[in-house]
Design an enzyme around this catalytic site. Structure first.
Site, short mmCIF file in Angstrom:
data_model
loop_
_atom_site.label_atom_id
_atom_site.label_comp_id
_atom_site.label_asym_id
_atom_site.label_seq_id
_atom_site.Cartn_x
_atom_site.Cartn_y
_atom_site.Cartn_z
N HIS A 61 -9.73 4.92 5.30
CA HIS A 61 -8.91 5.75 4.41
C HIS A 61 -9.47 5.81 2.99
CE1 HIS A 61 -6.39 2.59 2.30
NE2 HIS A 61 -6.54 1.91 3.41
N GLU A 193 -3.16 7.06 3.91
CA GLU A 193 -2.89 5.88 4.75
C GLU A 193 -1.81 5.01 4.14
OE1 GLU A 193 -3.42 1.68 6.19
OE2 GLU A 193 -3.48 2.46 4.15
N GLU A 194 -1.86 4.90 2.82
CA GLU A 194 -0.99 3.94 2.13
C GLU A 194 0.49 4.32 2.15
OE1 GLU A 194 -1.85 1.06 1.26
OE2 GLU A 194 -4.00 1.04 0.85
N HIS A 303 -4.03 -5.11 -2.87
CA HIS A 303 -3.08 -4.30 -3.64
C HIS A 303 -2.90 -4.81 -5.07
CE1 HIS A 303 -1.11 -1.90 -0.13
NE2 HIS A 303 -2.43 -1.88 -0.11
CO CO Z 1 -3.52 -0.86 1.38
ZN ZN Z 2 -6.15 -0.09 3.52
#
Ligand code: CO
Ligand code: ZN
Length: 329
Positions: A61, A193-194, A303
């Site tokens: 991603h 994706e997130e 993150h």
């Molecule tokens: Co992530």
């Molecule tokens: Zn990821």
């Protein structure tokens, strides 16, 4: 070199839902090695290498987590909401940059009960009034942690956006080396994706692969008093996923990856992730089902603005992908 590719990709702005710039950079990188390069309706970048064998989809991603401007207050502070899984506890005091280049610092309301939540955060962009702030940052503009790469020892790098530019770099590098692949190779650099594996879902439907492998970062259990009790360690090789919250990997794909790693002396480790998921979660549920696996890059502080990887794990992941692509499946 994997490091050069990674550094190039880390420098590009690309919050979730705003992947055009990073897609263009990856497309330019891979065009000389590809039979076709296209972008689909949602913005997924789909790069193909034709082959007579099975159709294998690889996915990484392009998006990364960020902040979206919801309003500005009378004193010029930009109010924010998260796009993807922002960890509020590590965002206060961080530098951010909006897509149009406006820089800011994340602050939190101080006179509150307990730890700050998302609604307590703001971006200080140096404005003094609402009008001034909104002249520079429009409602709906997105910001990400400002690019900054630190080298930790010989092999490790810390930066925002390792999730998942590290996976993109591995896939791009592997794709360049998949010259004599027998299989039809479809490298998909996915969007969104997130926020729930959104790009991978439509891309997998359109590509209709026989097998799929996602590339993403995973957590590690190797820091002091680590909370996830997991075996994955930084520097111990590419992680072959068994399961996470989004997918139970197909034994056929997983076992093939393990046997290739053993046969070619590629450092690897097995991964069970009890939090989080990745693109294979959407891909394996496409159409009548797609046998899917994941090759993960171990990453500390996922993150945060200092996601930390080991380049040797990335090199191992590249070798593993190239080996899989060349197999008669
Ligand atoms: Co992530
Ligand atoms: Zn990821």
């Amino acid at each position: 070199m994997i490091k050069d590719t990674l550094l190039k990709l880390l420098a590009v702005h690309g919050a979730t839902g705003h992947e055009e710039k990073i897609a263009a950079v990856i497309a330019d990188l891979l065009r000389p090695y590809a039979d076709s390069v296209e972008t689909d309706v949602l913005g997924n970048l789909i790069v193909r290498k034709h082959g007579a064998g099975k159709r294998v989809m690889f996915a990484a991603h392009m998006d990364h987590i960020g902040f979206i401007a919801t309003d500005a207050d009378e004193h010029g502070f930009v109010r924010l909401y998260n796009v993807g899984g922002i960890d509020v506890s590590v965002s206060v005091g961080q530098r951010v940059v909006f897509e149009n280049g406006v820089e800011g610092v994340i602050g939190a309301e101080e006179d509150i009960e307990g730890a700050p939540k998302m609604q307590n955060l703001y971006a200080d962009i140096g404005a003094s009034t609402r009008e001034e702030a909104l002249a520079r940052v429009a409602i709906g503009d997105v910001a990400v942690y400002a690019p900054a790469v630190s080298q930790l020892g010989e092999w490790r790098l810390a930066s925002p956006a390792m999730d998942d530019r590290a996976g993109c770099a591995v896939l791009a590098e592997a794709f360049m080396q998949m010259a004599q692949a027998n299989n039809e190779i479809v490298a998909v650099f996915t969007v969104q994706e997130e926020v729930g594996l959104r790009g991978a879902r439509t891309a997998a439907y359109a590509v209709d692969p026989d097998f799929a492998i996602a590339l993403d970062v995973t957590l590690t259990g190797d820091v002091p008093e680590a909370k996830p009790k997991m075996a994955v360690k930084l520097g111990a090789g590419a992680a072959i996923k068994v399961m996470d919250r989004s997918v139970i990997c197909a034994p056929a794909v997983r076992d093939r990856l393990v046997s290739l790693a053993k046969a070619q002396n590629i450092p690897y480790q097995m991964e069970v992730l009890t939090a989080g998921g990745t693109d294979s979660g959407a891909i394996h549920q496409t159409r009548g089902g797609v046998p899917s696996g994941v090759v993960s890059i171990p990453c500390r502080y996922v993150h945060s603005a200092a996601e930390t990887i080991d380049l040797r794990d990335m090199e191992a992941a590249v070798r593993l992908l190239v080996a899989y692509a060349g197999e008669a499946l």
